[in-house]
Design an enzyme around this catalytic site. Sequence first.
Site, PDB file in Angstrom:
ATOM      1  CG  PHE A 296    -117.203  50.959  87.585  1.00 14.54           C
ATOM      2  CD1 PHE A 296    -117.135  49.882  88.453  1.00 14.54           C
ATOM      3  CD2 PHE A 296    -116.069  51.743  87.413  1.00 14.54           C
ATOM      4  CE1 PHE A 296    -115.966  49.601  89.160  1.00 14.54           C
ATOM      5  CE2 PHE A 296    -114.902  51.473  88.111  1.00 14.54           C
ATOM      6  CZ  PHE A 296    -114.847  50.396  88.992  1.00 14.54           C
ATOM      7  CG  LEU A 297    -119.731  51.529  80.991  1.00 12.00           C
ATOM      8  CD1 LEU A 297    -119.470  51.473  79.494  1.00 12.00           C
ATOM      9  CD2 LEU A 297    -120.022  52.953  81.441  1.00 12.00           C
ATOM     10  NE  ARG A 298    -126.477  51.741  86.003  1.00 11.28           N
ATOM     11  CZ  ARG A 298    -127.507  52.553  86.241  1.00 11.28           C
ATOM     12  NH1 ARG A 298    -128.545  52.115  86.951  1.00 11.28           N
ATOM     13  NH2 ARG A 298    -127.503  53.786  85.778  1.00 11.28           N
TER      14      ARG A 298
ATOM     15  CG  PHE B 104    -127.631  46.322  92.852  1.00  8.74           C
ATOM     16  CD1 PHE B 104    -127.419  45.450  91.796  1.00  8.74           C
ATOM     17  CD2 PHE B 104    -127.302  47.645  92.679  1.00  8.74           C
ATOM     18  CE1 PHE B 104    -126.881  45.895  90.602  1.00  8.74           C
ATOM     19  CE2 PHE B 104    -126.758  48.107  91.486  1.00  8.74           C
ATOM     20  CZ  PHE B 104    -126.551  47.219  90.443  1.00  8.74           C
TER      21      PHE B 104
ATOM     22  N   GLY C  36    -135.767  38.505  92.961  1.00 10.09           N
ATOM     23  CA  GLY C  36    -136.221  38.065  91.646  1.00 10.09           C
ATOM     24  C   GLY C  36    -135.528  36.791  91.216  1.00 10.09           C
TER      25      GLY C  36
ATOM     26  CB  CYS D   3    -120.533  42.420  84.441  1.00  9.61           C
ATOM     27  SG  CYS D   3    -120.078  43.490  83.067  1.00  9.61           S
TER      28      CYS D   3
ATOM     29  CE  LYS E 256    -116.895  39.285  81.722  1.00  6.46           C
ATOM     30  NZ  LYS E 256    -115.785  39.907  82.466  1.00  6.46           N
TER      31      LYS E 256
ATOM     32  NE  ARG F  50    -122.551  39.113  76.758  1.00  2.00           N
ATOM     33  CZ  ARG F  50    -121.667  40.097  76.609  1.00  2.00           C
ATOM     34  NH1 ARG F  50    -120.375  39.817  76.528  1.00  2.00           N
ATOM     35  NH2 ARG F  50    -122.069  41.352  76.539  1.00  2.00           N
TER      36      ARG F  50
END
Length: 474
Positions: free
Chosen positions: A155-157, A252, A256, A263, A266, A330
């Site tokens: 769960f990495l940003r 969140f 914008g 992530c 996909k 990406r």
Amino acid sequence: MSKICVIGTGYVGLVTGTCFADMGNDVTCVDIVEEKIARLQRGEVPIYEPGLAEMIARNVRAGRLHFTTSYREGLADSEFIFIAVNTPTGSTQGSADMRYVEMAARMIAEELDHYAIIINKSTVPVGSGDVVTRIIRTHLARPDVSFAVVSNPEFLREGAAIQDFLNPDRVVLGSSDMEAAHRVAALYLPLRAPIIMTDIYTAEMIKYASNAFLATKISFINEIAQICERLGADVKEVAVGMGYDKRIGRAFLDAGLGYGGSCFPKDVRALAHMADEAGLHPQLLHAVMEINQDQRRLVVDKLVSILGSLRNATIGILGLAFKANTDDMREAPSLDIIRWVTGQGALVRAYDPVARETARQAMEREGIRLDLVTFCSNAYEVAEQADAIIIVTDWNEFKSLDMVQIRNLMRRPVLIDGRNIYEPREMVSLGFTYRGIGRGTGPAATVLPASDSTTPPPALTREQTLIGEGDEYR
């Protein structure tokens, strides 16, 4: 100290391996891309992630972090083997491409000569734990060797990956072998985070459901932004008002250009595909994706509504990476925007603090004409003789630009703020033709502190007016 092998040196694998090394473990990172490993062995980091280069250097010097292209070397005596390879969107209606995971599983099987716990760190479809188990069992060079498979989704940003790894909201572990899951849990105990132990299917679903929900929040606020724009409300203040509700939260809810990166796009597609394959009709997920794609086109529509034809216009692009504090291109909104404006005959002047080279490579892959794009060294160079500027990525340096100088450098002072980093009234007062996302024309909101007293609060001073993201006045 545990002996750990991490397969894959992308964002997830490199951060995971480095952080485990920093926690005192002996870690070897394996990747079949020789150039990437050669760069890491020279001390060069192939991705931009704040703080990562320094942490890698520190642990290499301490002898806790190693890099190799050899599975045999990486797996030697390793108790834990993390699979952290890429799972991009496949060619079948949004399905996850599992070939890299399957390749890693086969190569692990061919070299494994002792008991080990294989941990799926990559984002993989529900049921992938069974796939990995079957591949390893089928291809084991030594059938007498036993192993266990555990799901441990990440769960990495990007841009905050080290902080997220070392200070997780939770650690999710799923397996049919609870003893193995408990051993993996022991690796995370120093982080003092909640640890969720469940079956492997549920663990895999937690990852997809989490990302899909966050993507849904983004698409929701973007749809609200369009309604706000039509009705004269300000979506930033709407988000502030919503965010104070503990059931909703502020995170969140920034209108914008939508989500991008490796992530959310996909994973939402993959979850919708899994639902379709199960005979369901995931209407909400499809709406989330459609809104996200429409949002990218919105800034170009705003541009055309002001300039008319874009033929021979010069359009400045501030920010190329899909988000700030990364060089990841990406699913970056900038690629679609540049493709659309150059397709209408415009020239582009672009700047990003770190993503220049990755952006150039991404544009080449996407077939964007590089002869129509000038890569600039700063924001002021972008503004020179520009007919309009689009804010695409909310890098901090863009929030403190000398906007008077920016205006004076431009041929036409048109500013399309795709990230709502500026205040509309201030930009208009400086002479810009300004368009944000869902910014209304009503008075700026204020927030009064909670009080048990029935005495009316004193009048607000200028310093006490709420400006920004919902902080109470001081």
